[in-house]
Design a protein around this motif. Structure first.
Motif, mmCIF file in Angstrom:
data_model
loop_
_atom_site.group_PDB
_atom_site.id
_atom_site.type_symbol
_atom_site.label_atom_id
_atom_site.label_comp_id
_atom_site.label_asym_id
_atom_site.label_seq_id
_atom_site.Cartn_x
_atom_site.Cartn_y
_atom_site.Cartn_z
ATOM 1 N N ILE A 141 0.847 -1.198 0.000
ATOM 2 C CA ILE A 141 0.000 0.000 0.000
ATOM 3 C C ILE A 141 0.880 1.244 0.000
ATOM 4 C CG2 ILE A 141 -1.739 1.293 1.299
ATOM 5 C CD1 ILE A 141 -2.705 -1.406 2.437
ATOM 6 N N PRO A 142 0.629 2.210 -0.886
ATOM 7 C CA PRO A 142 1.398 3.464 -0.867
ATOM 8 C C PRO A 142 0.923 4.361 0.278
ATOM 9 C CG PRO A 142 -0.247 3.544 -2.601
ATOM 10 C CD PRO A 142 -0.342 2.165 -2.001
ATOM 11 N N TRP A 143 1.505 4.196 1.445
ATOM 12 C CA TRP A 143 0.971 4.808 2.660
ATOM 13 C C TRP A 143 0.959 6.336 2.623
ATOM 14 C CZ3 TRP A 143 -1.817 1.792 5.414
ATOM 15 C CH2 TRP A 143 -1.537 0.436 5.488
ATOM 16 N N ASP A 144 1.850 6.944 1.849
ATOM 17 C CA ASP A 144 1.907 8.404 1.828
ATOM 18 C C ASP A 144 0.664 9.032 1.224
ATOM 19 O OD1 ASP A 144 2.541 7.361 -0.657
ATOM 20 O OD2 ASP A 144 3.896 9.011 -1.178
ATOM 21 N N ARG A 145 -0.113 8.262 0.449
ATOM 22 C CA ARG A 145 -1.339 8.803 -0.138
ATOM 23 C C ARG A 145 -2.563 7.913 0.069
ATOM 24 N NH1 ARG A 145 1.845 6.966 -4.431
ATOM 25 N NH2 ARG A 145 0.863 5.430 -5.815
ATOM 26 N N ALA A 146 -2.408 6.822 0.788
ATOM 27 C CA ALA A 146 -3.515 5.873 0.955
ATOM 28 C C ALA A 146 -4.401 6.196 2.147
ATOM 29 C CB ALA A 146 -2.970 4.455 1.095
ATOM 30 N N LEU A 147 -3.893 6.968 3.113
ATOM 31 C CA LEU A 147 -4.622 7.201 4.353
ATOM 32 C C LEU A 147 -5.419 8.501 4.298
ATOM 33 C CD1 LEU A 147 -1.817 6.236 6.883
ATOM 34 C CD2 LEU A 147 -3.945 4.985 6.544
ATOM 35 N N LYS A 148 -6.694 8.444 4.642
ATOM 36 C CA LYS A 148 -7.534 9.631 4.802
ATOM 37 C C LYS A 148 -7.985 9.692 6.254
ATOM 38 C CE LYS A 148 -11.805 11.860 3.251
ATOM 39 N NZ LYS A 148 -13.003 11.743 2.363
ATOM 40 N N ASP A 149 -7.536 10.713 6.957
ATOM 41 C CA ASP A 149 -7.777 10.846 8.395
ATOM 42 C C ASP A 149 -9.233 11.227 8.663
ATOM 43 O OD1 ASP A 149 -7.579 11.193 11.110
ATOM 44 O OD2 ASP A 149 -5.843 12.520 11.025
ATOM 45 N N LEU A 150 -9.942 10.419 9.441
ATOM 46 C CA LEU A 150 -11.339 10.689 9.808
ATOM 47 C C LEU A 150 -11.492 11.005 11.288
ATOM 48 C CD1 LEU A 150 -13.082 7.746 7.875
ATOM 49 C CD2 LEU A 150 -12.651 10.073 7.066
ATOM 50 N N ARG A 151 -10.418 11.098 12.016
ATOM 51 C CA ARG A 151 -10.503 11.278 13.471
ATOM 52 C C ARG A 151 -11.081 12.654 13.822
ATOM 53 N NH1 ARG A 151 -4.694 11.012 15.398
ATOM 54 N NH2 ARG A 151 -4.490 12.236 13.461
ATOM 55 N N THR A 152 -11.926 12.669 14.825
ATOM 56 C CA THR A 152 -12.475 13.917 15.353
ATOM 57 C C THR A 152 -12.305 13.924 16.863
ATOM 58 O OG1 THR A 152 -14.676 12.925 15.513
ATOM 59 C CG2 THR A 152 -14.169 14.151 13.503
ATOM 60 N N PRO A 153 -12.031 15.103 17.457
ATOM 61 C CA PRO A 153 -11.790 15.149 18.897
ATOM 62 C C PRO A 153 -13.064 15.378 19.711
ATOM 63 C CG PRO A 153 -11.250 17.251 17.909
ATOM 64 C CD PRO A 153 -11.700 16.359 16.783
ATOM 65 N N VAL A 154 -12.998 15.048 20.970
ATOM 66 C CA VAL A 154 -14.018 15.403 21.955
ATOM 67 C C VAL A 154 -13.287 15.893 23.196
ATOM 68 C CG1 VAL A 154 -15.796 13.813 21.148
ATOM 69 C CG2 VAL A 154 -14.116 13.026 22.809
ATOM 70 N N VAL A 155 -13.967 16.732 23.983
ATOM 71 C CA VAL A 155 -13.365 17.249 25.217
ATOM 72 C C VAL A 155 -14.358 17.110 26.352
ATOM 73 C CG1 VAL A 155 -11.805 18.868 24.069
ATOM 74 C CG2 VAL A 155 -14.132 19.593 24.626
ATOM 75 N N ALA A 156 -13.893 17.414 27.544
ATOM 76 C CA ALA A 156 -14.758 17.343 28.712
ATOM 77 C C ALA A 156 -15.898 18.353 28.582
ATOM 78 C CB ALA A 156 -13.956 17.614 29.977
ATOM 79 N N LEU A 157 -16.998 18.082 29.260
ATOM 80 C CA LEU A 157 -18.162 18.947 29.220
ATOM 81 C C LEU A 157 -17.782 20.377 29.578
ATOM 82 C CD1 LEU A 157 -21.255 19.099 28.914
ATOM 83 C CD2 LEU A 157 -21.414 18.661 31.370
ATOM 84 N N GLY A 158 -18.116 21.330 28.679
ATOM 85 C CA GLY A 158 -17.778 22.727 28.888
ATOM 86 C C GLY A 158 -16.432 23.124 28.348
ATOM 87 N N GLY A 159 -15.628 22.169 27.896
ATOM 88 C CA GLY A 159 -14.309 22.479 27.368
ATOM 89 C C GLY A 159 -14.379 23.063 25.963
#
Length: 396
Positions: free
Chosen positions: A163-181
């Motif tokens: 797999i050509p890793w330099d162009r194969a990955l599409k980042d879908l991660r999203t963050p969450v924080v503590a309530l009120g953060g």
């Protein structure tokens, strides 16, 4: 009664009770449910989001870094916290011989109480997509948090480069924080859960006003910085520092200069006229008339300067340059010899004057047009004009 609690009942507290009553690491989406996502943070504080960062570590394998996340189930199931304390390697199956496919790397909760399975555990899984001419990622099942889309080319395998890793990955991660953060935005900007919630949209602190994310400076009535100048306006009268360094004000439909002007127009061509009545056309010029449009400022007043190099071919006859002010087809201030520039000379001499015009309607567009003439004579004299200009400065 369906009301749930934690650490109250002497017996009978269920895993469901515990998940439903967690109030720690959660970014709310409604009064009961939270957003699935990853806790932000990185070693050294250099990056917003390092949890579950993934990189290619072999031809067909990738390494998933350590991290913490929460995964929301259905409304009655609560939220599942998960932690990966050490990195883990995942391996992808070889590519289809003819077409590429798109796989999903996910965090997944298996809960036999709801999915009919035999296990109750958290896993890192690869959901394999269908190989096709236009491949699409697979559907995301319940209690599942996507991390990356991974494109597996046709024929990819450990023996031919993988797999050509330099162009194969599409980042879908999203963050969450503590309530009120304050939520650091990565990826799509999702709606807020309550007015007064804040997020950091990569250079602009934003506040949820109940219907949209509003840049923090505009919520305070302050000036939106140039770094957030593409943010839509929130109200008429809002100010921003444009990328060009100009202070602008939202007039309800467009960004306009906060302080209009100054305005200037000139013509460097020589032209003359034998007319003894005012005319806006000078013979010998390719461009006529000399006119300048401007927007009246809030003060309703402007300072007008105009002039040129002019001659009358005789020291006994006068050449005149005067201005007419119009608003559309209406004459607001007509030609007047008392306010004209006047010269009597057989040689070109520089003449200019300045006057104040007031009583204008703020925000209205007006036009100043230059007119020229020579005093009545029987010598066929021509008044000549060169380097003519008009300048308007809004007054405070």
């Amino acid at each position: 009664m369906n009301l749930r609690s934690s650490w109250v009942a002497e017996t009978g507290q269920t895993r469901e009770d515990t998940r439903l009553t967690q109030t720690g690491v959660t970014t709310m989406t409604n009064p009961v449910q939270v957003r699935s996502g990853i806790l932000p943070g990185s070693y050294g504080g250099q990056y917003r989001l390092s949890g579950f960062w993934t990189f290619g570590s072999a031809a067909m394998s990738a390494t998933v870094s350590e991290g913490r996340a929460v995964i929301q189930g259905e409304i009655s199931q609560g939220v599942y916290p998960v932690t990966l304390p050490a990195s883990e390697v995942v391996t992808f199956t070889p590519g289809n011989a003819q077409y590429a496919r798109v796989d999903l790397l996910v965090l997944r909760i298996h809960d036999k109480l709801y999915d009919g399975g035999t296990s109750t555990e958290a896993t890192i899984e690869i959901l394999e997509g269908m190989a096709a001419q236009d491949p699409q990622p697979p559907l995301v099942p319940p209690r599942c948090l996507p991390l990356y889309e991974v494109t597996v080319p046709a024929g990819a395998s450990a023996g031919n480069g993988g797999i050509p890793w330099d162009r194969a990955l599409k980042d879908l991660r999203t963050p969450v924080v503590a309530l009120g953060g304050i939520l650091p935005v990565e990826g799509a900007s999702l709606p807020g859960a309550y007015p007064g919630q804040y997020q950091d949209a990569g250079g602009a602190l934003q506040r949820w006003d109940g219907g949209a994310w509003v840049s923090y400076p505009s919520a305070l009535g302050g000036i939106v910085p140039a770094s957030a100048s593409t943010t839509p306006a929130s109200y008429t009268g809002q100010y921003r520092d444009s990328t060009g360094g100009q202070l602008q004000r939202w007039n309800g439909s467009a960004w306009a200069p906060a302080v209009p002007g100054p305005y200037f127009v000139d013509n460097g061509d020589f032209g003359d006229t034998p007319s003894t009545t005012y005319t806006s056309t000078l013979q010998g010029r390719t461009t006529n008339p000399l006119a300048l449009s401007f927007t009246a400022p809030p003060s309703k007043a402007i300072a007008v300067a105009f002039g040129c190099k002019m001659r009358s071919q005789s020291p006994d006859h006068y050449a005149y340059m005067a201005l007419r002010l119009t608003q559309g087809s209406t004459v607001v201030n007509d030609l007047d010899d008392d306010y004209a520039t006047i010269a009597a000379s057989q040689h070109l001499i520089s003449v200019s004057t300045t006057r104040r015009l007031s009583g204008l309607t703020p925000g209205t567009t007006y036009t100043l047009t230059a007119f020229f003439r020579v005093i009545a004579n029987n010598l066929s004299l021509r008044a000549g004009f060169d380097n003519t200009f008009i300048k308007v400065d809004p007054l405070p």
